[in-house]
Design an enzyme around this catalytic site. Structure first.
Site, short mmCIF file in Angstrom:
data_model
loop_
_atom_site.label_atom_id
_atom_site.label_comp_id
_atom_site.label_asym_id
_atom_site.label_seq_id
_atom_site.Cartn_x
_atom_site.Cartn_y
_atom_site.Cartn_z
N ILE A 136 -47.68 -69.46 -23.99
CA ILE A 136 -47.83 -68.41 -25.00
C ILE A 136 -46.58 -68.40 -25.89
CG2 ILE A 136 -47.88 -65.90 -25.28
CD1 ILE A 136 -49.77 -65.82 -22.81
N TYR A 192 -53.66 -60.41 -8.26
CA TYR A 192 -52.47 -60.37 -9.14
C TYR A 192 -51.28 -59.77 -8.38
CZ TYR A 192 -50.29 -60.56 -13.75
OH TYR A 192 -49.49 -60.86 -14.82
N ASP A 248 -31.56 -69.98 -16.72
CA ASP A 248 -32.34 -69.41 -15.63
C ASP A 248 -32.07 -67.91 -15.66
OD1 ASP A 248 -33.21 -68.37 -13.14
OD2 ASP A 248 -33.17 -70.39 -12.29
N LYS A 256 -45.23 -56.35 -13.55
CA LYS A 256 -45.64 -56.01 -14.93
C LYS A 256 -45.51 -54.50 -15.18
CE LYS A 256 -46.68 -60.07 -16.66
NZ LYS A 256 -45.64 -60.76 -17.44
P1 NAD Z 1 -45.98 -70.41 -18.89
O1 NAD Z 1 -45.94 -70.98 -17.52
O2 NAD Z 1 -46.20 -71.35 -20.01
O3 NAD Z 1 -44.67 -69.54 -19.19
C1 NAD Z 1 -43.94 -68.89 -18.17
C2 NAD Z 1 -42.50 -69.22 -18.44
O4 NAD Z 1 -41.63 -68.52 -17.54
C3 NAD Z 1 -42.19 -70.73 -18.25
O5 NAD Z 1 -41.64 -71.25 -19.42
C4 NAD Z 1 -41.17 -70.73 -17.12
O6 NAD Z 1 -40.22 -71.78 -17.25
C5 NAD Z 1 -40.52 -69.37 -17.32
N1 NAD Z 1 -39.74 -68.97 -16.15
C6 NAD Z 1 -40.16 -68.77 -14.88
N2 NAD Z 1 -39.11 -68.50 -14.07
C7 NAD Z 1 -38.00 -68.52 -14.87
C8 NAD Z 1 -36.60 -68.34 -14.64
N3 NAD Z 1 -36.13 -68.08 -13.42
N4 NAD Z 1 -35.75 -68.44 -15.70
C9 NAD Z 1 -36.22 -68.72 -16.93
N5 NAD Z 1 -37.52 -68.90 -17.22
C10 NAD Z 1 -38.40 -68.82 -16.19
O7 NAD Z 1 -47.14 -69.31 -18.84
P2 NAD Z 1 -47.58 -68.19 -19.90
O8 NAD Z 1 -48.95 -67.81 -19.47
O9 NAD Z 1 -47.33 -68.64 -21.28
O10 NAD Z 1 -46.64 -66.97 -19.52
C11 NAD Z 1 -45.81 -66.31 -20.46
C12 NAD Z 1 -45.86 -64.81 -20.27
O11 NAD Z 1 -47.16 -64.34 -20.61
C13 NAD Z 1 -45.61 -64.36 -18.82
O12 NAD Z 1 -44.85 -63.16 -18.84
C14 NAD Z 1 -47.01 -64.08 -18.34
O13 NAD Z 1 -47.05 -63.17 -17.25
C15 NAD Z 1 -47.59 -63.47 -19.59
N6 NAD Z 1 -49.05 -63.37 -19.60
C16 NAD Z 1 -49.81 -64.48 -19.41
C17 NAD Z 1 -51.18 -64.36 -19.41
C18 NAD Z 1 -52.05 -65.56 -19.18
O14 NAD Z 1 -53.24 -65.40 -18.87
N7 NAD Z 1 -51.55 -66.77 -19.36
C19 NAD Z 1 -51.79 -63.11 -19.60
C20 NAD Z 1 -50.98 -62.00 -19.79
C21 NAD Z 1 -49.60 -62.14 -19.79
#
Ligand code: NAD
Length: 253
Positions: A18, A155, A62, A162
């Site tokens: 995202i 979840y 991180d 969240k």
């Molecule tokens: P994604 O896996 O592409 O992104 C998650 C990111 O978190 C990754 O880039 C990962 O490297 C990073 N991350 C995890 N642990 C970390 C750490 N210790 N330090 C730094 N970075 C760290 O997946 P996404 O779906 O794009 O998720 C992005 C956000 O969107 C998240 O907060 C997720 O909960 C939220 N979200 C996703 C969805 C969905 O269905 N995909 C729906 C609602 C909300």
């Protein structure tokens, strides 16, 4: 209105992220971008994606480490020449906690999920504040999910994280408002990303949205990005959650 603004995007893992969709949308608006990524494993991908939109400010961070955050914000402020916008798109929970019962979450995994997925917003906002205030204000957006407000099967601890993220967003909006810094969240419906793939039964989530959401369809990352850009730009919107879920959150059954 965002032309020439300086943005940090945290949370690109690959082109399905995202965060990447938001970065592309901001780039299209003429925003100058910097990126943080987690761990060497992701460096090559994030560097290549950043280069494709003309950015070479790509630094490891991180979010569990204060030292990493201090160094990353220093490098980004220097590289960009300031900071106006922050996109927080980071979350993690131990895979085993996204199945079974929430009640079985260990203390260690509970804090891990809350630390990475919620506290990181506060840790980043704290470091962004002086940079944004020096430029007369700024705007922060984070990514949340309905599982923080209602029970979504499996979840589990991520929902608790969240809920913490949502509350943090509102308290940060109150703290930072006097510095003309806005803080908002996008609540996205299910989008097939790396993080989503670790949720068992993700396919059934998209099926249910398609059946029950008012718009009878799923969303994609570009829909989330469009609303994130709106929130980053909207002058008097702060402390709120915008739902990009085809209306699913409005339904009782
Ligand atoms: P994604 O896996 O592409 O992104 C998650 C990111 O978190 C990754 O880039 C990962 O490297 C990073 N991350 C995890 N642990 C970390 C750490 N210790 N330090 C730094 N970075 C760290 O997946 P996404 O779906 O794009 O998720 C992005 C956000 O969107 C998240 O907060 C997720 O909960 C939220 N979200 C996703 C969805 C969905 O269905 N995909 C729906 C609602 C909300």
């Amino acid at each position: 209105m965002l032309e020439g603004k300086l943005a940090l995007v945290a949370g690109v893992a690959n082109r399905r992220s995202i965060a990447w969709a938001v970065a592309e949308a901001l780039h299209a608006q003429g925003v100058k971008l910097a990126f943080t990524y987690q761990g060497e494993r992701l460096e090559k991908t994030v560097r290549e994606l950043a280069a494709s939109i003309g950015s070479d400010i790509v630094v490891p961070c991180d979010v569990r480490s204060d030292a990493d955050l201090d160094r990353a914000f220093g490098e980004i402020a220097g590289g960009l020449g300031g900071l106006d916008l922050l996109v927080h798109s980071v979350a993690f929970a131990a895979a085993g906690d996204l199945e079974g019962r929430f009640i079985d979450t260990t203390r260690e995994n509970f804090w891990l999920a809350v630390d990475i997925s919620a506290y990181s917003l506060t840790a980043m906002a704290k470091r962004a504040e002086p940079l944004m205030a020096a430029r007369g204000g700024g705007s922060i957006v984070t990514m949340t999910y309905l599982g923080g407000e209602r029970v979504v099967p499996r979840y589990n601890v991520m929902g608790v994280a969240k809920a913490t993220l949502d509350a943090s967003m509102r308290y940060l909006a109150a703290d930072l408002g006097p510095s003309n810094i806005r803080v908002n969240a996008v609540s996205a419906g299910p989008v097939r990303t790396l993080a989503a793939r670790s949720i068992p039964g993700f396919g059934s989530m998209t099926d249910i949205v398609e059946q029950r959401a008012p718009l009878k369809r799923n969303i994609d990352a570009s829909d989330v990005a469009q609303t994130a850009v709106y929130l980053l730009d909207a002058p008097n919107v702060t402390g709120t959650i915008a739902y990009v879920d085809a209306g699913y959150h409005a339904m009782g059954m």
